[in-house]
Design a protein around this motif. Structure first.
Motif, PDB file in Angstrom:
ATOM      1  N   TYR A   1       1.449   4.121   9.239  1.00  0.00           N
ATOM      2  CA  TYR A   1       1.517   4.183   7.806  1.00  0.00           C
ATOM      3  C   TYR A   1       2.475   4.868   7.318  1.00  0.00           C
ATOM      4  O   TYR A   1       3.024   4.558   6.224  1.00  0.00           O
ATOM      5  CB  TYR A   1       0.018   4.571   7.296  1.00  0.00           C
ATOM      6  CG  TYR A   1      -0.249   4.939   5.952  1.00  0.00           C
ATOM      7  CD1 TYR A   1       0.070   3.887   4.962  1.00  0.00           C
ATOM      8  CD2 TYR A   1      -0.400   6.033   5.379  1.00  0.00           C
ATOM      9  CE1 TYR A   1      -0.062   4.164   3.442  1.00  0.00           C
ATOM     10  CE2 TYR A   1      -0.524   6.508   4.213  1.00  0.00           C
ATOM     11  CZ  TYR A   1      -0.381   5.621   3.279  1.00  0.00           C
ATOM     12  OH  TYR A   1      -0.473   5.909   1.827  1.00  0.00           O
TER      13      TYR A   1
ATOM     14  N   GLU B   1       5.511   3.341   6.462  1.00  0.00           N
ATOM     15  CA  GLU B   1       5.683   2.110   5.433  1.00  0.00           C
ATOM     16  C   GLU B   1       6.420   2.050   4.492  1.00  0.00           C
ATOM     17  O   GLU B   1       7.433   1.028   4.191  1.00  0.00           O
ATOM     18  CB  GLU B   1       4.095   1.977   4.844  1.00  0.00           C
ATOM     19  CG  GLU B   1       3.909   0.837   3.962  1.00  0.00           C
ATOM     20  CD  GLU B   1       2.956   0.806   3.160  1.00  0.00           C
ATOM     21  OE1 GLU B   1       2.747   0.838   1.779  1.00  0.00           O
ATOM     22  OE2 GLU B   1       1.421   0.890   3.854  1.00  0.00           O
TER      23      GLU B   1
ATOM     24  N   THR C   1      -1.836  -4.655   4.372  1.00  0.00           N
ATOM     25  CA  THR C   1      -3.370  -4.206   4.535  1.00  0.00           C
ATOM     26  C   THR C   1      -2.796  -2.685   5.414  1.00  0.00           C
ATOM     27  O   THR C   1      -2.407  -2.721   6.419  1.00  0.00           O
ATOM     28  CB  THR C   1      -4.139  -5.082   5.394  1.00  0.00           C
ATOM     29  OG1 THR C   1      -4.162  -6.347   4.804  1.00  0.00           O
ATOM     30  CG2 THR C   1      -5.287  -4.565   5.994  1.00  0.00           C
ATOM     31  N   ARG C   2      -3.731  -1.735   4.869  1.00  0.00           N
ATOM     32  CA  ARG C   2      -3.729  -0.500   5.533  1.00  0.00           C
ATOM     33  C   ARG C   2      -4.900  -0.354   6.299  1.00  0.00           C
ATOM     34  O   ARG C   2      -6.173  -0.415   5.719  1.00  0.00           O
ATOM     35  CB  ARG C   2      -3.743   0.632   4.537  1.00  0.00           C
ATOM     36  CG  ARG C   2      -2.194   0.292   3.572  1.00  0.00           C
ATOM     37  CD  ARG C   2      -1.862   1.462   2.531  1.00  0.00           C
ATOM     38  NE  ARG C   2      -0.752   1.060   1.952  1.00  0.00           N
ATOM     39  CZ  ARG C   2      -0.625   0.935   0.456  1.00  0.00           C
ATOM     40  NH1 ARG C   2      -1.548   0.953  -0.344  1.00  0.00           N
ATOM     41  NH2 ARG C   2       0.917   0.695   0.255  1.00  0.00           N
ATOM     42  N   VAL C   3      -4.903   0.339   7.449  1.00  0.00           N
ATOM     43  CA  VAL C   3      -5.955   0.437   8.319  1.00  0.00           C
ATOM     44  C   VAL C   3      -6.480   1.863   8.589  1.00  0.00           C
ATOM     45  O   VAL C   3      -5.421   2.881   9.000  1.00  0.00           O
ATOM     46  CB  VAL C   3      -5.482  -0.410   9.848  1.00  0.00           C
ATOM     47  CG1 VAL C   3      -6.733  -0.441  10.655  1.00  0.00           C
ATOM     48  CG2 VAL C   3      -4.778  -1.587   9.595  1.00  0.00           C
ATOM     49  N   LYS C   4      -7.603   1.945   8.602  1.00  0.00           N
ATOM     50  CA  LYS C   4      -8.180   3.074   8.900  1.00  0.00           C
ATOM     51  C   LYS C   4      -9.286   2.797  10.053  1.00  0.00           C
ATOM     52  O   LYS C   4      -9.886   2.094  10.023  1.00  0.00           O
ATOM     53  CB  LYS C   4      -8.949   3.856   7.710  1.00  0.00           C
ATOM     54  CG  LYS C   4      -8.382   3.832   6.563  1.00  0.00           C
ATOM     55  CD  LYS C   4      -9.193   4.234   5.423  1.00  0.00           C
ATOM     56  CE  LYS C   4      -9.926   5.617   5.072  1.00  0.00           C
ATOM     57  NZ  LYS C   4     -10.350   5.966   3.862  1.00  0.00           N
TER      58      LYS C   4
ATOM     59  N   GLU D   1      -8.117   9.268   8.008  1.00  0.00           N
ATOM     60  CA  GLU D   1      -6.908   8.896   7.161  1.00  0.00           C
ATOM     61  C   GLU D   1      -6.396   7.672   7.644  1.00  0.00           C
ATOM     62  O   GLU D   1      -6.708   6.899   8.747  1.00  0.00           O
ATOM     63  CB  GLU D   1      -5.859   9.786   7.833  1.00  0.00           C
ATOM     64  CG  GLU D   1      -5.946  11.178   7.313  1.00  0.00           C
ATOM     65  CD  GLU D   1      -4.887  12.517   7.893  1.00  0.00           C
ATOM     66  OE1 GLU D   1      -3.932  11.774   8.399  1.00  0.00           O
ATOM     67  OE2 GLU D   1      -5.202  13.563   7.750  1.00  0.00           O
ATOM     68  N   ILE D   2      -5.675   6.947   6.752  1.00  0.00           N
ATOM     69  CA  ILE D   2      -4.979   5.574   7.179  1.00  0.00           C
ATOM     70  C   ILE D   2      -3.962   6.040   8.456  1.00  0.00           C
ATOM     71  O   ILE D   2      -3.142   6.802   8.192  1.00  0.00           O
ATOM     72  CB  ILE D   2      -4.246   5.143   5.872  1.00  0.00           C
ATOM     73  CG1 ILE D   2      -5.138   4.756   4.563  1.00  0.00           C
ATOM     74  CG2 ILE D   2      -3.555   3.736   6.197  1.00  0.00           C
ATOM     75  CD1 ILE D   2      -4.438   4.578   3.407  1.00  0.00           C
TER      76      ILE D   2
ATOM     77  N   SER E   1      -0.162   0.301   8.827  1.00  0.00           N
ATOM     78  CA  SER E   1       0.007  -0.660   8.123  1.00  0.00           C
ATOM     79  C   SER E   1       0.374  -1.883   8.452  1.00  0.00           C
ATOM     80  O   SER E   1       1.203  -1.825   9.202  1.00  0.00           O
ATOM     81  CB  SER E   1       1.323  -0.116   6.993  1.00  0.00           C
ATOM     82  OG  SER E   1       0.961   1.160   6.352  1.00  0.00           O
TER      83      SER E   1
ATOM     84  N   ASP F   1      -4.621  -4.487   0.245  1.00  0.00           N
ATOM     85  CA  ASP F   1      -6.014  -4.002   0.678  1.00  0.00           C
ATOM     86  C   ASP F   1      -6.304  -2.965   1.643  1.00  0.00           C
ATOM     87  O   ASP F   1      -5.156  -2.683   2.273  1.00  0.00           O
ATOM     88  CB  ASP F   1      -6.848  -5.239   0.737  1.00  0.00           C
ATOM     89  CG  ASP F   1      -6.326  -6.231   1.818  1.00  0.00           C
ATOM     90  OD1 ASP F   1      -5.661  -5.579   2.890  1.00  0.00           O
ATOM     91  OD2 ASP F   1      -6.944  -7.113   2.190  1.00  0.00           O
ATOM     92  N   GLU F   2      -7.322  -2.628   2.103  1.00  0.00           N
ATOM     93  CA  GLU F   2      -7.726  -1.692   3.248  1.00  0.00           C
ATOM     94  C   GLU F   2      -8.562  -2.358   4.220  1.00  0.00           C
ATOM     95  O   GLU F   2      -9.533  -2.856   3.694  1.00  0.00           O
ATOM     96  CB  GLU F   2      -8.090  -0.456   2.391  1.00  0.00           C
ATOM     97  CG  GLU F   2      -8.051   0.739   3.399  1.00  0.00           C
ATOM     98  CD  GLU F   2      -8.660   2.070   2.462  1.00  0.00           C
ATOM     99  OE1 GLU F   2      -7.548   2.582   2.028  1.00  0.00           O
ATOM    100  OE2 GLU F   2      -9.562   2.509   2.445  1.00  0.00           O
TER     101      GLU F   2
ATOM    102  N   VAL G   1     -11.106  -1.201   7.215  1.00  0.00           N
ATOM    103  CA  VAL G   1     -11.938  -0.113   8.111  1.00  0.00           C
ATOM    104  C   VAL G   1     -12.357  -0.801   9.326  1.00  0.00           C
ATOM    105  O   VAL G   1     -13.097  -1.475   9.274  1.00  0.00           O
ATOM    106  CB  VAL G   1     -13.020   0.535   7.375  1.00  0.00           C
ATOM    107  CG1 VAL G   1     -13.583   1.669   8.119  1.00  0.00           C
ATOM    108  CG2 VAL G   1     -12.428   1.344   5.948  1.00  0.00           C
TER     109      VAL G   1
END
Length: 236
Positions: free
Chosen positions: A162, A165, A183-186, A192-193, A196, A210-211, A213
């Motif tokens: 991330y 990014e 899409t941001r991945v946690k 934290e993210i 990406s 979007d995100e 999890v």
């Protein structure tokens, strides 16, 4: 030592980089262009991305490039052992060599899980370092190759840290590759993210952002993650 998916298996005893969440996420998540005829997997490793895309698409030609000899041999073996062997081909080459050979070729989907530890730290394991450290294939080189080889309506998909990014997106924009989806991945809802997932195309537009999890708690996966990976993971 193999990793079994629902429709194929990955042998990985000779590969520095084993099957991991990043690759599976990217292979399952990547948007697909309409009428996807051919695909290029840059830095194939075990070949997991190519195999996932063989499962997801009807693409007639899926080319993979791998510079490490052991990984290349294992990738070929994994391709041959799959039911899509006639559509999969791995080149033992660096990206620059491949570009020289393929300068008139274009691909509808270019995908890469690039090496990305940019820190100065190096381990004692040379092949793992090569697979993991960005100097083995700088982002600039990857993006330039995508800009040269992507078809007019094609998609270029990657997974990166991330923290990289903004830089990666800016470099793509300079070569007229524009974000289609982010899409941001946690790992968990409170973490934290970390990653990406990025998809680019040649047409400037407002990207879908979007995100995702992965887990609510240890091994308790979110419905979104299960939905994304259930066609691949045995236990989803």
């Amino acid at each position: 030592m193999s990793f079994k998916f629902k429709q194929f298996s990955i042998h990985q005893d000779r590969c520095a980089m084993k099957v991991g969440t990043d690759g599976v996420l990217l292979g399952a998540w990547s948007p697909l262009p309409k009428n996807c005829f051919n695909i290029l997997d840059i830095g194939a490793g075990t070949g997991v991305l190519s195999l996932m895309l063989a499962q997801r698409t009807e693409a007639e030609q899926i080319d993979a490039i791998e510079i490490d000899e052991n990984a290349y041999e294992q990738c070929v073996e994994n391709f041959e052992n799959s039911k899509w062997g006639n559509r999969l081909f791995c080149y033992h080459a660096g990206l620059d060599e491949f570009l020289e050979e393929m300068e008139d070729e274009s691909f509808d989907l270019i995908i890469s899980n690039p090496p990305f530890y940019t820190d100065d730290y190096k381990s004692e394991n040379k092949s793992r370092d090569l697979a993991r450290f960005e100097d083995a294939m700088p982002f600039e080189e990857l993006i330039e190759a995508a800009a040269l080889l992507l078809s007019d309506n094609g998609i270029f998909s990657v997974i990166i840290p991330y923290k990289e990014e903004e830089r990666f997106v800016a470099m793509c924009n300079q070569l007229d590759l524009f974000t289609l989806k982010i899409t941001r991945v946690k790992g968990t809802p409170t973490s934290e993210i970390k990653r990406s997932l990025l998809a680019f195309c040649r047409k400037e537009q407002t990207p879908l952002i979007d995100e995702l999890v992965i887990e609510i708690s240890r091994h308790n996966y979110t419905s979104e993650y299960i939905e994304l990976t259930k066609e691949f993971y045995l236990k989803m």
